[in-house]
Design a protein around this motif. Structure first.
Motif, PDB file in Angstrom:
ATOM      1  N   GLU A   1      11.405  -8.466   2.780  1.00  0.00           N
ATOM      2  CA  GLU A   1      10.773  -9.507   2.701  1.00  0.00           C
ATOM      3  C   GLU A   1       9.970  -9.311   1.653  1.00  0.00           C
ATOM      4  O   GLU A   1       9.228  -8.870   1.622  1.00  0.00           O
ATOM      5  N   LEU A   2       9.750  -9.954   0.532  1.00  0.00           N
ATOM      6  CA  LEU A   2       8.684  -9.772  -0.601  1.00  0.00           C
ATOM      7  C   LEU A   2       7.615 -10.570  -0.858  1.00  0.00           C
ATOM      8  O   LEU A   2       8.272 -11.858  -0.480  1.00  0.00           O
ATOM      9  N   VAL A   3       6.672 -10.700  -0.349  1.00  0.00           N
ATOM     10  CA  VAL A   3       5.342 -10.798   0.228  1.00  0.00           C
ATOM     11  C   VAL A   3       4.658 -10.758  -1.213  1.00  0.00           C
ATOM     12  O   VAL A   3       4.440  -9.843  -1.414  1.00  0.00           O
ATOM     13  N   GLN A   4       4.199 -11.774  -1.344  1.00  0.00           N
ATOM     14  CA  GLN A   4       2.609 -11.556  -2.490  1.00  0.00           C
ATOM     15  C   GLN A   4       1.654 -12.198  -2.208  1.00  0.00           C
ATOM     16  O   GLN A   4       1.633 -12.922  -0.861  1.00  0.00           O
ATOM     17  N   PHE A   5       0.302 -11.812  -2.881  1.00  0.00           N
ATOM     18  CA  PHE A   5      -0.433 -11.702  -2.056  1.00  0.00           C
ATOM     19  C   PHE A   5      -1.712 -11.468  -2.961  1.00  0.00           C
ATOM     20  O   PHE A   5      -1.597 -11.637  -4.389  1.00  0.00           O
ATOM     21  N   ARG A   6      -2.802 -12.874  -2.457  1.00  0.00           N
ATOM     22  CA  ARG A   6      -3.636 -13.479  -3.722  1.00  0.00           C
ATOM     23  C   ARG A   6      -5.538 -12.005  -4.095  1.00  0.00           C
ATOM     24  O   ARG A   6      -5.519 -11.083  -2.650  1.00  0.00           O
ATOM     25  N   LYS A   7      -5.783 -12.046  -4.981  1.00  0.00           N
ATOM     26  CA  LYS A   7      -7.153 -10.836  -4.746  1.00  0.00           C
ATOM     27  C   LYS A   7      -7.800 -11.372  -3.547  1.00  0.00           C
ATOM     28  O   LYS A   7      -8.236 -12.064  -3.242  1.00  0.00           O
ATOM     29  N   ASN A   8      -7.818 -10.094  -2.491  1.00  0.00           N
ATOM     30  CA  ASN A   8      -9.011 -10.029  -1.170  1.00  0.00           C
ATOM     31  C   ASN A   8      -8.387 -10.766  -0.172  1.00  0.00           C
ATOM     32  O   ASN A   8      -8.972 -10.902   0.359  1.00  0.00           O
ATOM     33  N   GLU A   9      -6.300 -11.226  -0.300  1.00  0.00           N
ATOM     34  CA  GLU A   9      -6.449 -11.531   0.320  1.00  0.00           C
ATOM     35  C   GLU A   9      -6.284 -10.584   1.069  1.00  0.00           C
ATOM     36  O   GLU A   9      -5.355  -9.466   1.041  1.00  0.00           O
TER      37      GLU A   9
ATOM     38  N   MET B   1       2.760   1.359   2.891  1.00  0.00           N
ATOM     39  CA  MET B   1       1.550   1.351   3.910  1.00  0.00           C
ATOM     40  C   MET B   1       2.347   1.085   5.434  1.00  0.00           C
ATOM     41  O   MET B   1       3.254  -0.047   5.743  1.00  0.00           O
ATOM     42  N   GLY B   2       0.779   1.259   6.463  1.00  0.00           N
ATOM     43  CA  GLY B   2       1.375   0.446   8.111  1.00  0.00           C
ATOM     44  C   GLY B   2       1.846   1.335   9.176  1.00  0.00           C
ATOM     45  O   GLY B   2       2.101   0.964   9.835  1.00  0.00           O
ATOM     46  N   GLU B   3       2.069   2.228   8.423  1.00  0.00           N
ATOM     47  CA  GLU B   3       3.566   3.514   8.754  1.00  0.00           C
ATOM     48  C   GLU B   3       2.851   3.969  10.323  1.00  0.00           C
ATOM     49  O   GLU B   3       3.218   4.014  11.512  1.00  0.00           O
ATOM     50  N   MET B   4       1.187   4.244  10.787  1.00  0.00           N
ATOM     51  CA  MET B   4       0.811   4.470  11.179  1.00  0.00           C
ATOM     52  C   MET B   4       0.715   3.796  12.696  1.00  0.00           C
ATOM     53  O   MET B   4       1.285   4.599  14.022  1.00  0.00           O
ATOM     54  N   SER B   5       0.271   2.737  12.807  1.00  0.00           N
ATOM     55  CA  SER B   5       0.669   1.458  13.367  1.00  0.00           C
ATOM     56  C   SER B   5       2.067   1.163  14.567  1.00  0.00           C
ATOM     57  O   SER B   5       2.173   0.715  15.221  1.00  0.00           O
ATOM     58  N   PHE B   6       2.883   1.332  12.538  1.00  0.00           N
ATOM     59  CA  PHE B   6       3.857   0.594  13.064  1.00  0.00           C
ATOM     60  C   PHE B   6       4.377   1.489  14.580  1.00  0.00           C
ATOM     61  O   PHE B   6       5.501   1.030  15.538  1.00  0.00           O
ATOM     62  N   PHE B   7       4.941   3.090  14.040  1.00  0.00           N
ATOM     63  CA  PHE B   7       5.982   3.985  14.866  1.00  0.00           C
ATOM     64  C   PHE B   7       4.984   4.009  16.140  1.00  0.00           C
ATOM     65  O   PHE B   7       5.065   4.331  17.271  1.00  0.00           O
ATOM     66  N   ASP B   8       3.070   4.174  15.953  1.00  0.00           N
ATOM     67  CA  ASP B   8       2.612   4.626  17.233  1.00  0.00           C
ATOM     68  C   ASP B   8       2.444   3.132  18.346  1.00  0.00           C
ATOM     69  O   ASP B   8       1.748   3.679  19.369  1.00  0.00           O
ATOM     70  N   ARG B   9       2.788   2.331  18.136  1.00  0.00           N
ATOM     71  CA  ARG B   9       2.089   1.043  18.093  1.00  0.00           C
ATOM     72  C   ARG B   9       0.804   0.944  18.911  1.00  0.00           C
ATOM     73  O   ARG B   9       0.475   0.151  20.535  1.00  0.00           O
ATOM     74  N   LYS B  10       0.477   1.537  18.055  1.00  0.00           N
ATOM     75  CA  LYS B  10      -1.362   1.397  18.717  1.00  0.00           C
ATOM     76  C   LYS B  10      -2.148   0.347  17.443  1.00  0.00           C
ATOM     77  O   LYS B  10      -1.904   0.313  16.580  1.00  0.00           O
ATOM     78  N   PRO B  11      -3.607  -0.307  18.233  1.00  0.00           N
ATOM     79  CA  PRO B  11      -4.228  -1.115  16.984  1.00  0.00           C
ATOM     80  C   PRO B  11      -4.771  -0.228  15.849  1.00  0.00           C
ATOM     81  O   PRO B  11      -4.705   0.860  15.518  1.00  0.00           O
ATOM     82  N   ARG B  12      -4.390  -1.398  14.447  1.00  0.00           N
ATOM     83  CA  ARG B  12      -4.726  -0.024  13.041  1.00  0.00           C
ATOM     84  C   ARG B  12      -6.065  -0.239  13.358  1.00  0.00           C
ATOM     85  O   ARG B  12      -6.671  -1.157  13.682  1.00  0.00           O
ATOM     86  N   SER B  13      -6.981   0.839  12.242  1.00  0.00           N
ATOM     87  CA  SER B  13      -7.988   1.297  12.301  1.00  0.00           C
ATOM     88  C   SER B  13      -8.289   0.859  11.044  1.00  0.00           C
ATOM     89  O   SER B  13      -9.504   0.877  10.848  1.00  0.00           O
ATOM     90  N   ALA B  14      -7.289  -0.008  10.116  1.00  0.00           N
ATOM     91  CA  ALA B  14      -8.223   0.045   8.618  1.00  0.00           C
ATOM     92  C   ALA B  14      -7.679  -1.355   8.484  1.00  0.00           C
ATOM     93  O   ALA B  14      -6.218  -2.176   9.163  1.00  0.00           O
ATOM     94  N   ARG B  15      -7.904  -2.103   7.683  1.00  0.00           N
ATOM     95  CA  ARG B  15      -7.947  -3.622   6.793  1.00  0.00           C
ATOM     96  C   ARG B  15      -7.178  -2.894   5.903  1.00  0.00           C
ATOM     97  O   ARG B  15      -7.596  -2.128   5.465  1.00  0.00           O
ATOM     98  N   MET B  16      -5.354  -3.545   5.616  1.00  0.00           N
ATOM     99  CA  MET B  16      -5.124  -3.790   4.629  1.00  0.00           C
ATOM    100  C   MET B  16      -5.092  -4.971   3.730  1.00  0.00           C
ATOM    101  O   MET B  16      -5.543  -6.096   4.043  1.00  0.00           O
ATOM    102  N   ARG B  17      -5.768  -5.283   2.076  1.00  0.00           N
ATOM    103  CA  ARG B  17      -6.427  -5.685   1.358  1.00  0.00           C
ATOM    104  C   ARG B  17      -6.191  -6.025  -0.116  1.00  0.00           C
ATOM    105  O   ARG B  17      -6.095  -4.720  -0.527  1.00  0.00           O
ATOM    106  N   ALA B  18      -5.099  -6.435  -0.693  1.00  0.00           N
ATOM    107  CA  ALA B  18      -5.295  -7.029  -2.217  1.00  0.00           C
ATOM    108  C   ALA B  18      -6.321  -7.143  -2.923  1.00  0.00           C
ATOM    109  O   ALA B  18      -7.176  -7.909  -2.587  1.00  0.00           O
ATOM    110  N   LYS B  19      -6.180  -6.036  -3.694  1.00  0.00           N
ATOM    111  CA  LYS B  19      -7.662  -5.957  -4.534  1.00  0.00           C
ATOM    112  C   LYS B  19      -6.811  -6.612  -5.866  1.00  0.00           C
ATOM    113  O   LYS B  19      -7.550  -6.561  -7.170  1.00  0.00           O
ATOM    114  N   SER B  20      -5.699  -6.970  -6.087  1.00  0.00           N
ATOM    115  CA  SER B  20      -5.188  -7.504  -7.799  1.00  0.00           C
ATOM    116  C   SER B  20      -4.370  -8.620  -7.093  1.00  0.00           C
ATOM    117  O   SER B  20      -3.991  -8.895  -6.382  1.00  0.00           O
TER     118      SER B  20
END
Length: 164
Positions: free
Chosen positions: A35-43, A85-104
């Motif tokens: 699915e193509l998903v669009q994000f605004r800056k800082n979202e 992005m997101g492959e660590m938590s996706f495959f090991d099923r452990k909680p994310r240690s980083a926040r992913m935020r759109a910069k543009s």
């Protein structure tokens, strides 16, 4: 697919490492599962503490990774077009240690949900193998970047200064 046609996305993906060994038909098949998903800056795209239920592939824009140290947020990396992005938590099923935020503004990612990934593994194993290989390489690049940063910092701390 909002904003970009499937043909444009397929053309973009054929030039990315993720799809370099796939045929155009296999790339189009992969797109059927995403699915193509669009994000605004800082979202926020994905947050600390969540278990990864999706893989993300940056199609347009830039995404920053943040670590939260007791309320103090620090940027620890950036992901640009063509990166997974997101492959660590996706495959090991452990909680994310980083926040992913759109910069543009108009940051776009292809999202592959866990349910769709399970389907593609069974229905198109060759495509799934390519995804796994790309995830391994992505994690290897992350590990090497962190290792180099730690080595450089250690050298600096122990009196070696910064090498130029």
């Amino acid at each position: 697919m909002a904003g970009k046609s499937k043909v444009e996305l397929a053309e973009f993906l054929t030039h990315q490492y993720l799809c370099e060994s796939l045929t155009i038909k296999e790339v189009e098949t992969l797109l059927d599962y995403t699915e193509l998903v669009q994000f605004r800056k800082n979202e926020t795209i994905a947050d600390i503490g969540e278990v990864g239920e999706a893989l993300y592939f940056v199609v347009k824009g830039e995404v920053a990774l943040y670590y939260d140290d007791g309320g103090q947020e620090s940027e620890v990396g950036r992901m640009t077009e063509g990166e997974l992005m997101g492959e660590m938590s996706f495959f090991d099923r452990k909680p994310r240690s980083a926040r992913m935020r759109a910069k543009s503004d108009d940051t776009r990612v292809l999202l592959l949900s866990r349910a769709k990934y399970k389907r593609i593994r069974v229905e198109h194993p060759y495509i799934a193998v390519n995804l796994l290989e790309h995830a391994v390489i992505s994690l290897d690049h992350l590990f090497r970047r962190v290792s180099n940063d730690v080595a450089g910092f250690s050298q600096y701390i122990h009196g070696g200064g910064i090498k130029r």
